[in-house]
Design a protein around this motif. Structure first.
Motif, PDB file in Angstrom:
ATOM      1  N   VAL A  87      30.951   1.015  82.717  1.00  0.00           N
ATOM      2  CA  VAL A  87      29.668   0.347  82.989  1.00  0.00           C
ATOM      3  C   VAL A  87      28.729   1.368  83.632  1.00  0.00           C
ATOM      4  O   VAL A  87      29.076   1.965  84.661  1.00  0.00           O
ATOM      5  N   CYS A  88      27.575   1.592  83.039  1.00  0.00           N
ATOM      6  CA  CYS A  88      26.676   2.586  83.639  1.00  0.00           C
ATOM      7  C   CYS A  88      25.223   2.367  83.244  1.00  0.00           C
ATOM      8  O   CYS A  88      24.918   1.831  82.181  1.00  0.00           O
ATOM      9  N   VAL A  89      24.369   2.805  84.166  1.00  0.00           N
ATOM     10  CA  VAL A  89      22.916   2.830  83.941  1.00  0.00           C
ATOM     11  C   VAL A  89      22.448   4.231  84.334  1.00  0.00           C
ATOM     12  O   VAL A  89      22.910   4.782  85.350  1.00  0.00           O
ATOM     13  N   ARG A  94      18.121   2.916  87.562  1.00  0.00           N
ATOM     14  CA  ARG A  94      18.956   2.029  88.394  1.00  0.00           C
ATOM     15  C   ARG A  94      18.115   1.166  89.321  1.00  0.00           C
ATOM     16  O   ARG A  94      16.966   1.449  89.579  1.00  0.00           O
ATOM     17  N   LYS A  95      18.748   0.119  89.823  1.00  0.00           N
ATOM     18  CA  LYS A  95      18.141  -0.813  90.775  1.00  0.00           C
ATOM     19  C   LYS A  95      16.918  -1.528  90.200  1.00  0.00           C
ATOM     20  O   LYS A  95      15.953  -1.800  90.899  1.00  0.00           O
ATOM     21  N   LYS A  96      16.942  -1.793  88.907  1.00  0.00           N
ATOM     22  CA  LYS A  96      15.877  -2.564  88.258  1.00  0.00           C
ATOM     23  C   LYS A  96      16.466  -3.809  87.589  1.00  0.00           C
ATOM     24  O   LYS A  96      15.808  -4.453  86.779  1.00  0.00           O
ATOM     25  N   GLY A  97      17.729  -4.095  87.848  1.00  0.00           N
ATOM     26  CA  GLY A  97      18.343  -5.286  87.259  1.00  0.00           C
ATOM     27  C   GLY A  97      18.999  -5.050  85.908  1.00  0.00           C
ATOM     28  O   GLY A  97      19.491  -5.997  85.279  1.00  0.00           O
ATOM     29  N   GLY A  99      21.759  -3.174  85.097  1.00  0.00           N
ATOM     30  CA  GLY A  99      23.218  -3.302  85.152  1.00  0.00           C
ATOM     31  C   GLY A  99      23.626  -4.770  85.141  1.00  0.00           C
ATOM     32  O   GLY A  99      24.517  -5.185  84.380  1.00  0.00           O
ATOM     33  N   LYS A 100      22.945  -5.570  85.934  1.00  0.00           N
ATOM     34  CA  LYS A 100      23.268  -7.001  85.994  1.00  0.00           C
ATOM     35  C   LYS A 100      22.985  -7.668  84.647  1.00  0.00           C
ATOM     36  O   LYS A 100      23.799  -8.459  84.148  1.00  0.00           O
ATOM     37  N   ASN A 126      34.295   4.430  94.871  1.00  0.00           N
ATOM     38  CA  ASN A 126      33.006   4.229  94.189  1.00  0.00           C
ATOM     39  C   ASN A 126      32.183   3.180  94.944  1.00  0.00           C
ATOM     40  O   ASN A 126      32.171   1.991  94.626  1.00  0.00           O
ATOM     41  N   PHE A 132      27.875  -3.062  93.790  1.00  0.00           N
ATOM     42  CA  PHE A 132      27.260  -3.751  92.650  1.00  0.00           C
ATOM     43  C   PHE A 132      28.081  -4.976  92.255  1.00  0.00           C
ATOM     44  O   PHE A 132      27.545  -6.084  92.163  1.00  0.00           O
ATOM     45  N   TRP A 133      29.396  -4.808  92.038  1.00  0.00           N
ATOM     46  CA  TRP A 133      30.206  -5.943  91.560  1.00  0.00           C
ATOM     47  C   TRP A 133      30.230  -7.079  92.564  1.00  0.00           C
ATOM     48  O   TRP A 133      30.162  -8.249  92.199  1.00  0.00           O
ATOM     49  N   SER A 135      27.857  -7.735  94.697  1.00  0.00           N
ATOM     50  CA  SER A 135      26.542  -8.369  94.781  1.00  0.00           C
ATOM     51  C   SER A 135      26.226  -9.220  93.550  1.00  0.00           C
ATOM     52  O   SER A 135      25.405 -10.130  93.631  1.00  0.00           O
TER      53      SER A 135
HETATM   54  C1  LIG Z   1      26.717   0.277  89.139  1.00  0.00           C
HETATM   55  C2  LIG Z   1      25.482   0.406  88.241  1.00  0.00           C
HETATM   56  C3  LIG Z   1      25.877   0.140  86.794  1.00  0.00           C
HETATM   57  C4  LIG Z   1      24.468  -0.656  88.699  1.00  0.00           C
HETATM   58  O1  LIG Z   1      23.383  -0.646  87.767  1.00  0.00           O
HETATM   59  P1  LIG Z   1      21.920  -1.078  88.223  1.00  0.00           P
HETATM   60  O2  LIG Z   1      21.121  -1.303  86.998  1.00  0.00           O
HETATM   61  O3  LIG Z   1      21.394  -0.103  89.195  1.00  0.00           O
HETATM   62  O4  LIG Z   1      22.220  -2.454  88.971  1.00  0.00           O
HETATM   63  P2  LIG Z   1      21.203  -3.663  89.197  1.00  0.00           P
HETATM   64  O5  LIG Z   1      19.826  -3.142  89.387  1.00  0.00           O
HETATM   65  O6  LIG Z   1      21.410  -4.680  88.131  1.00  0.00           O
HETATM   66  O7  LIG Z   1      21.729  -4.193  90.589  1.00  0.00           O
HETATM   67  C5  LIG Z   1      22.132  -5.521  90.815  1.00  0.00           C
HETATM   68  C6  LIG Z   1      22.480  -5.642  92.273  1.00  0.00           C
HETATM   69  O8  LIG Z   1      23.586  -4.804  92.596  1.00  0.00           O
HETATM   70  C7  LIG Z   1      23.404  -4.243  93.918  1.00  0.00           C
HETATM   71  N1  LIG Z   1      23.326  -2.797  93.824  1.00  0.00           N
HETATM   72  C8  LIG Z   1      23.053  -2.050  92.730  1.00  0.00           C
HETATM   73  N2  LIG Z   1      23.065  -0.740  93.044  1.00  0.00           N
HETATM   74  C9  LIG Z   1      23.325  -0.672  94.371  1.00  0.00           C
HETATM   75  C10 LIG Z   1      23.432   0.391  95.295  1.00  0.00           C
HETATM   76  N3  LIG Z   1      23.238   1.660  94.920  1.00  0.00           N
HETATM   77  N4  LIG Z   1      23.717   0.112  96.586  1.00  0.00           N
HETATM   78  C11 LIG Z   1      23.866  -1.177  96.984  1.00  0.00           C
HETATM   79  N5  LIG Z   1      23.748  -2.249  96.164  1.00  0.00           N
HETATM   80  C12 LIG Z   1      23.489  -1.987  94.879  1.00  0.00           C
HETATM   81  C13 LIG Z   1      22.118  -4.825  94.459  1.00  0.00           C
HETATM   82  O9  LIG Z   1      22.411  -5.991  95.190  1.00  0.00           O
HETATM   83  C14 LIG Z   1      21.375  -5.183  93.210  1.00  0.00           C
HETATM   84  O10 LIG Z   1      20.465  -6.216  93.388  1.00  0.00           O
HETATM   85  P3  LIG Z   1      19.006  -5.889  94.040  1.00  0.00           P
HETATM   86  O11 LIG Z   1      18.463  -4.673  93.328  1.00  0.00           O
HETATM   87  O12 LIG Z   1      18.247  -7.153  93.747  1.00  0.00           O
HETATM   88  O13 LIG Z   1      19.265  -5.644  95.476  1.00  0.00           O
HETATM   89  C15 LIG Z   1      24.813   1.799  88.379  1.00  0.00           C
HETATM   90  O14 LIG Z   1      24.577   2.073  89.738  1.00  0.00           O
HETATM   91  C16 LIG Z   1      25.656   2.928  87.812  1.00  0.00           C
HETATM   92  O15 LIG Z   1      25.572   3.249  86.637  1.00  0.00           O
HETATM   93  N6  LIG Z   1      26.483   3.554  88.693  1.00  0.00           N
HETATM   94  C17 LIG Z   1      27.342   4.679  88.257  1.00  0.00           C
HETATM   95  C18 LIG Z   1      28.487   4.202  87.395  1.00  0.00           C
HETATM   96  C19 LIG Z   1      29.351   3.183  88.092  1.00  0.00           C
HETATM   97  O16 LIG Z   1      29.692   3.324  89.266  1.00  0.00           O
HETATM   98  N7  LIG Z   1      29.705   2.130  87.356  1.00  0.00           N
HETATM   99  C20 LIG Z   1      30.561   1.075  87.848  1.00  0.00           C
HETATM  100  C21 LIG Z   1      31.970   1.447  87.592  1.00  0.00           C
HETATM  101  S1  LIG Z   1      33.072   0.254  88.296  1.00  0.00           S
END
Ligand SMILES: CC(C)(COP(=O)(O)OP(=O)(O)OC[C@H]1O[C@@H](n2cnc3c(N)ncnc32)[C@H](O)[C@@H]1OP(=O)(O)O)[C@@H](O)C(=O)NCCC(=O)NCCS
Length: 161
Positions: A87-89, A94-97, A99-100, A126, A132-133, A135
């Protein structure tokens, strides 16, 4: 999906759709930018991903912006339980919704296949992934241990620096 870019307040179109094997090159390029990702020589090769998508044709996801792949989830099931991998963005999206939104897309695809539960593995160190998971409402299981057994030593994992 139309989403406000929180940093410069411009609007840009992010489209979330099923992953196809034609997406492989861009998805792999994205994986290679993600620190800590473990990429497997067989499972994550084009042949390996094609095999996975043939078996699970409707459940993996990409997020596209300006023709580029900026997010992805490999998602499949075994007829009983769904599983997410890689799972990755992309960092600048990132932080634009996104991933969710991708996770919800994949979970809905699993529900259409009558799958009632989905799980994934997150490395303990991680921090971003685990936050993320939690939240987005997934349950962190403290009551179980994870076991696996390697069936093919040639499927070597190389971790991104
Ligand atoms: C994990 C990942 C996929 C999240 O993608 P994203 O598009 O940034 O996530 P979202 O914007 O949908 O975030 C949803 C919620 O998760 C939480 N969240 C996301 N990134 C976070 C961070 N860096 N720190 C704390 N909370 C976080 C927040 O509550 C967020 O809601 P909010 O923005 O309204 O506060 C992205 O950070 C990523 O690619 N990380 C590297 C790869 C990885 O670790 N993948 C997971 C493997 S298990």
């Amino acid at each position: 999906m139309c989403k406000e870019n929180r940093t410069d307040e411009v609007f840009e179109e992010v489209k979330i759709r099923e992953m196809r094997i034609e997406d492989y090159d861009q998805v792999r390029a994205l994986w290679m930018t993600i620190r800590g990702f473990g990429i497997r020589s067989i499972d994550d090769s084009e042949e390996g991903v094609a095999r996975f998508i043939r078996r699970n044709p409707s459940t993996s996801v990409v997020a596209k912006a300006n023709g580029e792949t900026i997010g992805a989830i490999l998602c499949g099931h075994d007829g009983r339980r769904g599983c997410f991998y890689h799972v990755c963005v992309r960092e600048d999206y990132r932080k634009k919704g996104i991933g969710k939104a991708m996770a919800v897309f994949a979970m809905k695809a699993l529900q259409k296949e009558q799958i009632n539960k989905v799980s994934l593995i997150a490395f303990k160190q991680n921090t971003v992934g685990n936050r993320f998971w939690k939240s987005v409402g997934w349950t962190f299981r403290e009551d179980l241990n994870y076991y696996d057994f390697t069936l093919n030593e040639a499927n070597i994992t190389k971790f991104n620096a």
